[in-house]
Design a protein around this motif. Sequence first.
Motif, PDB file in Angstrom:
ATOM      1  N   SER A  49       0.826  -1.208   0.000  1.00 49.69           N
ATOM      2  CA  SER A  49       0.000   0.000   0.000  1.00 49.69           C
ATOM      3  C   SER A  49       0.858   1.255   0.000  1.00 49.69           C
ATOM      4  N   ALA A  50       1.884   1.278   0.835  1.00 56.74           N
ATOM      5  CA  ALA A  50       2.773   2.446   0.887  1.00 56.74           C
ATOM      6  C   ALA A  50       3.543   2.609  -0.417  1.00 56.74           C
ATOM      7  N   ALA A  51       3.992   1.504  -0.999  1.00 58.32           N
ATOM      8  CA  ALA A  51       4.751   1.571  -2.246  1.00 58.32           C
ATOM      9  C   ALA A  51       3.902   2.065  -3.412  1.00 58.32           C
ATOM     10  N   VAL A  52       2.620   1.774  -3.394  1.00 59.65           N
ATOM     11  CA  VAL A  52       1.728   2.220  -4.464  1.00 59.65           C
ATOM     12  C   VAL A  52       1.285   3.663  -4.228  1.00 59.65           C
ATOM     13  N   GLU A  53       1.001   4.002  -2.987  1.00 60.87           N
ATOM     14  CA  GLU A  53       0.466   5.334  -2.689  1.00 60.87           C
ATOM     15  C   GLU A  53       1.499   6.442  -2.900  1.00 60.87           C
ATOM     16  N   ALA A  58       2.902  11.620  -5.316  1.00 61.58           N
ATOM     17  CA  ALA A  58       3.957  12.433  -5.923  1.00 61.58           C
ATOM     18  C   ALA A  58       3.524  12.916  -7.303  1.00 61.58           C
ATOM     19  N   GLN A  59       2.831  12.071  -8.023  1.00 56.97           N
ATOM     20  CA  GLN A  59       2.319  12.429  -9.334  1.00 56.97           C
ATOM     21  C   GLN A  59       1.378  13.631  -9.224  1.00 56.97           C
ATOM     22  N   ARG A  60       0.571  13.650  -8.198  1.00 55.54           N
ATOM     23  CA  ARG A  60      -0.359  14.762  -7.981  1.00 55.54           C
ATOM     24  C   ARG A  60       0.410  16.064  -7.740  1.00 55.54           C
ATOM     25  N   ARG A 131      -2.265  13.011 -18.277  1.00 55.53           N
ATOM     26  CA  ARG A 131      -3.595  12.722 -17.728  1.00 55.53           C
ATOM     27  C   ARG A 131      -3.775  13.414 -16.389  1.00 55.53           C
ATOM     28  N   GLU A 132      -5.008  13.668 -16.063  1.00 56.53           N
ATOM     29  CA  GLU A 132      -5.304  14.250 -14.754  1.00 56.53           C
ATOM     30  C   GLU A 132      -4.900  13.242 -13.677  1.00 56.53           C
ATOM     31  N   PRO A 133      -4.169  13.696 -12.656  1.00 54.69           N
ATOM     32  CA  PRO A 133      -3.760  12.751 -11.607  1.00 54.69           C
ATOM     33  C   PRO A 133      -4.953  12.344 -10.743  1.00 54.69           C
ATOM     34  N   LEU A 134      -4.790  11.256 -10.065  1.00 52.76           N
ATOM     35  CA  LEU A 134      -5.835  10.797  -9.149  1.00 52.76           C
ATOM     36  C   LEU A 134      -5.954  11.772  -7.983  1.00 52.76           C
ATOM     37  N   THR A 135      -7.143  11.904  -7.449  1.00 57.77           N
ATOM     38  CA  THR A 135      -7.313  12.708  -6.242  1.00 57.77           C
ATOM     39  C   THR A 135      -6.659  11.960  -5.087  1.00 57.77           C
ATOM     40  N   GLN A 136      -6.480  12.652  -3.979  1.00 56.79           N
ATOM     41  CA  GLN A 136      -5.852  12.000  -2.830  1.00 56.79           C
ATOM     42  C   GLN A 136      -6.690  10.807  -2.377  1.00 56.79           C
ATOM     43  N   ALA A 139      -6.194   7.956  -4.825  1.00 56.28           N
ATOM     44  CA  ALA A 139      -4.865   7.354  -4.632  1.00 56.28           C
ATOM     45  C   ALA A 139      -4.854   6.475  -3.389  1.00 56.28           C
ATOM     46  N   GLU A 140      -5.441   6.957  -2.302  1.00 53.27           N
ATOM     47  CA  GLU A 140      -5.488   6.170  -1.071  1.00 53.27           C
ATOM     48  C   GLU A 140      -6.322   4.913  -1.259  1.00 53.27           C
ATOM     49  N   SER A 141      -7.443   5.042  -1.974  1.00 50.64           N
ATOM     50  CA  SER A 141      -8.302   3.871  -2.222  1.00 50.64           C
ATOM     51  C   SER A 141      -7.582   2.834  -3.074  1.00 50.64           C
ATOM     52  N   ARG A 142      -6.900   3.298  -4.124  1.00 46.56           N
ATOM     53  CA  ARG A 142      -6.167   2.364  -4.989  1.00 46.56           C
ATOM     54  C   ARG A 142      -5.045   1.675  -4.218  1.00 46.56           C
TER      55      ARG A 142
END
Length: 193
Positions: A49-53, A58-60, A131-136, A139-142
């Motif tokens: 989860s931490a590695a994906v988030e 950072a992308q945002r 592309r538009e970045p994911l919202t926070q 990102a947390e959900s993903r």
Amino acid sequence: MSAKARGRLFWRWRRNPLKRRSDVVEAWVALVAGLVMTVGGTAAGVATSAAVERPLLAQRAERHRVPARLLEDAPVAAPGADGTRADRVPATVRWKAPDGTAHTGTARVREGSAAGTATVVWIDRRGRVVREPLTQQEAESRAALTGVTAATGVCLVTLAGRRVVRWRLDRCRAAQWERAWAEVEPRWSSRGG
């Protein structure tokens, strides 16, 4: 927990003259599998989860919205195979980068928009359309979903390993039973002499 339930749960750990070595091995494998699933599954889920988030957030931070203008009429989206239509279509737009230079490129805009219509595009540090970045929250959900998937994977692999060990132990027990029966059966039947 009642004494009867405790007895069923811990029967492999008690002294018993009928207890086989394979029963002890199976008990230890069950204990280790439980520990791997609770500790390893949790650790894998949190780490994944931490590695994906981290990169998603950072992308945002690296992407920015800038105003742009359409250089051509945006096409009308064709219906998809399931009958739905996309509300955004690719079209040529012009925008200014943070350093003031004008750029032209393709971005996704509302379908049917006329040339000259104001829109917003997302750009990276170099001024390229992205592309538009994911919202926070997205990102947390993903990240959470990916972490749960990793934890579930660790648990499933551990359960499969335990199942393989138990299958091997059952084969050994069956072979031991066959050997023991081959010794005893002639004495009980008329073939024993």
